[in-house]
Write a protein that holds these residues in place. Structure first.
Motif, short mmCIF file in Angstrom:
data_model
loop_
_atom_site.label_atom_id
_atom_site.label_comp_id
_atom_site.label_asym_id
_atom_site.label_seq_id
_atom_site.Cartn_x
_atom_site.Cartn_y
_atom_site.Cartn_z
N LYS A 173 0.84 -1.20 0.00
CA LYS A 173 0.00 0.00 0.00
C LYS A 173 0.88 1.25 0.00
CE LYS A 173 -1.85 -2.83 2.39
NZ LYS A 173 -1.81 -4.31 2.40
N THR A 174 0.58 2.18 -0.93
CA THR A 174 1.42 3.36 -1.12
C THR A 174 0.56 4.58 -1.42
OG1 THR A 174 3.16 1.95 -2.09
CG2 THR A 174 3.32 4.30 -2.48
N PRO A 175 0.82 5.69 -0.76
CA PRO A 175 1.69 5.88 0.40
C PRO A 175 1.19 5.09 1.62
CG PRO A 175 1.16 7.99 -0.62
CD PRO A 175 0.25 6.98 -1.22
N GLU A 192 -0.19 16.38 -4.59
CA GLU A 192 0.94 17.22 -5.02
C GLU A 192 2.10 17.13 -4.05
OE1 GLU A 192 -1.40 20.73 -7.54
OE2 GLU A 192 -0.90 21.05 -5.42
N GLN A 193 1.80 17.11 -2.76
CA GLN A 193 2.85 17.03 -1.75
C GLN A 193 3.60 15.70 -1.84
OE1 GLN A 193 1.42 17.42 2.27
NE2 GLN A 193 3.43 17.20 3.18
N ASN A 194 2.86 14.60 -2.03
CA ASN A 194 3.50 13.29 -2.09
C ASN A 194 4.31 13.10 -3.36
OD1 ASN A 194 2.77 11.17 0.20
ND2 ASN A 194 1.02 12.54 -0.03
N ILE A 195 3.89 13.72 -4.45
CA ILE A 195 4.70 13.66 -5.67
C ILE A 195 5.95 14.52 -5.51
CG2 ILE A 195 4.77 14.29 -8.11
CD1 ILE A 195 1.87 13.37 -8.33
N THR A 199 7.32 10.39 -2.48
CA THR A 199 6.58 9.23 -1.95
C THR A 199 5.77 8.58 -3.06
OG1 THR A 199 6.41 10.35 0.18
CG2 THR A 199 4.97 8.47 -0.17
N MET A 200 5.23 9.40 -3.97
CA MET A 200 4.54 8.90 -5.15
C MET A 200 5.33 9.32 -6.39
SD MET A 200 0.63 9.94 -4.02
CE MET A 200 -0.02 9.83 -5.70
N ARG A 204 -0.63 7.87 -10.68
CA ARG A 204 -1.06 6.46 -10.64
C ARG A 204 -0.50 5.73 -9.43
NH1 ARG A 204 1.51 4.19 -15.71
NH2 ARG A 204 0.63 2.25 -14.92
N HIS A 205 0.58 6.28 -8.87
CA HIS A 205 1.29 5.59 -7.80
C HIS A 205 0.62 5.87 -6.44
CE1 HIS A 205 5.43 4.83 -5.70
NE2 HIS A 205 4.71 3.73 -5.77
#
Length: 376
Positions: A173-175, A192-195, A199-200, A204-205
């Motif tokens: 499981k991600t994030p 946007e923060q995780n990209i 982290t992503m 799609r991630h």
């Protein structure tokens, strides 16, 4: 069908092989069949159905690609394997379907064979953005129930793993931390923060039990995607689970004050996140027999009983929408057990994984050939 019915579509992942080994041919399948795409591991392939409100149309759109694929596979002595994990003995090695795909390289390097699973993603069309996020909140709270009905991956590498859904147990499981989204802006900022922080890798991630989806994520969204279900070989059951999900979501729209977890749970959203994550883990272990925590009241409840209670709650509504017959396969699962429970029982009686899966493959073929009661 009722005017309130939602558009529904599916992403169906399949494993290919023989009656005792996994054989990767997804790169070939993608070249031959325009409605199939490869997955990072070559033993896994996916097809996507067009959205429809009509369950008869959905039945055909789920069955026909599978029949076409099966005919091609039979010509080269292969078949579809109705497990959500690499159930037969195999080498601990990723089998890339596309060596030139950088995203596939990232997946192999970071996740390895934990990502080599198959599943069914159920999409419900919801264009009203506030209703969409309310539905995502509710479905996340109850996602474990849908996993329990679909669990079909107790075996890995020729052995019983101790889990009814080894797929969801091993799936990365991600994030790792996913909040309950308050609204669309909250979701956009989070993506946007995780990209930005890596982290992503891309939009799609985002691999969780349920997520928003649409033509331009995270900005343009038009559907809910339930991603938690194991592969469901019986199309009648898949459409029954879909009807259960659809009824629950439409009912939510009529009772937002009492069914949106944002306003109707005794727990904070941080507490809900932990409860739902734990419920999913418990169901991956024991499926219908798992003891869960209800998101609304905090009471402990057996998964099978929770599903039964919801079916009773939805019974009058399902009759109003002329969908009560669609739910019949779920009652059969509650009475007889899901695929994982049946397979584990056979394993405990002394049958090998190969013998059990040979029978499951034949049952899948038989089911495709029969006249199905509810959706044909």
């Amino acid at each position: 069908m009722h005017n309130n019915n939602l558009n529904k579509g599916f992403e169906v992942e399949l494993f290919t092989g023989t009656y005792g080994t996994h054989v990767g041919v997804s790169s070939q399948i993608e070249q031959i069949f325009s409605n199939f795409v490869n997955e990072p591991d070559n033993r896994n392939v996916e097809y996507i159905t067009d959205p429809s409100k009509d369950y008869k149309i959905l039945y055909s759109s789920l069955l026909e690609p599978r029949k076409d694929l099966r005919k091609w596979l039979e010509a080269i002595n292969l078949t579809i394997i109705p497990s959500s994990t690499l159930c037969f003995p195999h080498q601990d090695r990723f089998q890339r379907s596309d060596e030139s795909n950088d995203y596939h390289q990232f997946i192999e390097s970071n996740y390895g064979l934990s990502i080599a699973t198959s599943s069914v993603h159920i999409n419900l069309g919801i264009e009203n953005i506030d209703k969409l996020f309310a539905a995502i909140r509710l479905v996340r709270c109850e996602a474990s129930l849908f996993l329990a009905l679909s669990a079909s991956s107790p075996f890995l590498n020729g052995k019983f793993t101790g889990y009814h859904s080894q797929r969801w147990h091993q799936f990365p499981k991600t994030p790792f931390e996913v909040p309950f989204f308050l609204d669309h802006n909250h979701y956009i900022n989070w993506v946007e923060q995780n990209i930005d922080n890596g982290t992503m890798q891309n939009v799609r991630h985002f691999w969780s039990s349920v997520r928003p989806n649409g033509p331009q994520r995270p900005y343009v969204l038009d559907r809910l995607e339930l991603r938690i279900c194991d592969f469901i070989s019986n199309i009648d059951l898949l459409l029954a689970i879909t009807a259960f999900l659809e009824l629950r979501v439409i009912s939510l729209f009529d009772h937002l004050d009492s069914l949106d977890p944002l306003s109707s749970s005794k727990f904070s959203l941080d507490e809900l996140k932990d409860i739902c994550d734990q419920n999913e883990l418990k169901v991956s272990k024991d499926s219908l027999n798992a003891e869960l925590i209800h998101w609304k009241s905090g009471e402990k409840i057996i998964c099978k009983d929770w599903i039964q209670n919801l079916l009773m709650e939805l019974s009058s509504f399902s009759r109003t929408l002329h969908m009560s017959d669609f739910l019949e396969p779920i009652y059969k699962v509650l009475e007889e057990g899901n695929e994982a429970i049946k397979w584990i029982y056979k394993y405990e009686q002394g049958l090998s994984v190969e013998e059990i899966m040979r029978s499951a493959i034949n049952n899948m073929i038989k089911n495709e050939e029969e006249n199905n009661l509810w959706f044909k």
